[in-house]
Design an enzyme around this catalytic site. Sequence first.
Site, mmCIF file in Angstrom:
data_model
loop_
_atom_site.group_PDB
_atom_site.id
_atom_site.type_symbol
_atom_site.label_atom_id
_atom_site.label_comp_id
_atom_site.label_asym_id
_atom_site.label_seq_id
_atom_site.Cartn_x
_atom_site.Cartn_y
_atom_site.Cartn_z
ATOM 1 N N PRO A 1 0.944 -0.919 0.110
ATOM 2 C CA PRO A 1 -0.383 0.058 -0.260
ATOM 3 C C PRO A 1 0.723 1.485 -0.178
ATOM 4 O O PRO A 1 -0.009 2.677 -0.570
ATOM 5 C CB PRO A 1 -0.913 -0.537 1.487
ATOM 6 C CG PRO A 1 -0.437 -1.374 1.973
ATOM 7 C CD PRO A 1 0.601 -1.722 1.413
ATOM 8 N N GLU B 1 1.926 -7.805 8.389
ATOM 9 C CA GLU B 1 1.504 -6.936 8.817
ATOM 10 C C GLU B 1 2.592 -6.286 7.634
ATOM 11 O O GLU B 1 2.935 -4.509 7.554
ATOM 12 C CB GLU B 1 1.891 -5.721 10.215
ATOM 13 C CG GLU B 1 0.998 -6.448 11.025
ATOM 14 C CD GLU B 1 -0.023 -5.217 10.941
ATOM 15 O OE1 GLU B 1 -0.148 -4.273 10.313
ATOM 16 O OE2 GLU B 1 -0.888 -5.521 10.821
ATOM 17 N N ARG C 1 -3.653 -7.434 -20.552
ATOM 18 C CA ARG C 1 -4.597 -6.598 -21.623
ATOM 19 C C ARG C 1 -3.557 -5.840 -22.677
ATOM 20 O O ARG C 1 -3.776 -5.192 -23.910
ATOM 21 C CB ARG C 1 -5.211 -5.999 -20.876
ATOM 22 C CG ARG C 1 -5.735 -5.810 -20.246
ATOM 23 C CD ARG C 1 -6.975 -5.053 -19.515
ATOM 24 N NE ARG C 1 -8.765 -5.132 -20.289
ATOM 25 C CZ ARG C 1 -8.723 -3.825 -21.433
ATOM 26 N NH1 ARG C 1 -7.790 -2.938 -21.448
ATOM 27 N NH2 ARG C 1 -9.964 -4.404 -22.086
#
Length: 215
Positions: free
Chosen positions: A88, A115, A153
């Site tokens: 993140p 974590e 893609r």
Amino acid sequence: MRFDILTIFPGLIEGYLSDSILKREILKKTVKVVAHDIRAYSKDKHEKVDGRVYGGGAGMLMTPQPLYDAIKAVKRKNKGAKVVYMSPAGKVLTHALAMKLSKRKGLILLCGRYEGIDERIKKLCIDEEISIGEYVLSGGELPALVVVEAVTRLLPGALGDERSAHEDSFSEAFEGKKEYPQYTRPAEFMGLKVPKVLQEGHHKKIDEWRKKKLR
Ligand code: SAM
């Protein structure tokens, strides 16, 4: 292009790969995706891969030994691949970053759990940290699959119609903007009509209308 995904839940990856574009590309051999179980590299007699955090704090952290050995082993099979930790705190994945990644021959994607991972693994083994958005999930498996799909893609021949990936939201053809509204049959649904210009078949006017409607 070859993707190696390091995870403690390889089944999550294999399940997603068994259908859709990714399955087709794997069959066509445009891409190879291999999920590796990090636990298999643990030297702990119980195949432990987590430990308590130095200094205290909530939760556990992935220990360095299994990650280090797993990355080292996989790098031998995917030579020259960039090693990416799904995090993140990483650089947020965009169309431009997916384009850049699609030019590489291989990627090794490390999925964290608990974590996250011991900081020393970032220093020793990780080339780049990538986030799929500013929120926190429980593991890196979905983020890794997002990278695999976004990049696949963009590979030549991956989509049925070669134009599709290059006429998508955020692409150069759309000047980085989002796609215009699109319609299919019927021409009227629940009282809502398809704009007349799209039904008339005048290509120049359709192009102008679409350009105006990019968001
Ligand atoms: N303690 C970490 C923090 O505050 O940044 C969160 C750890 S999260 C519960 C466990 C793992 O999920 C991370 O190590 C990472 O691999 C993955 N993850 C969670 N959210 C993510 C995101 N937005 N993008 C990429 N990976 C993510």
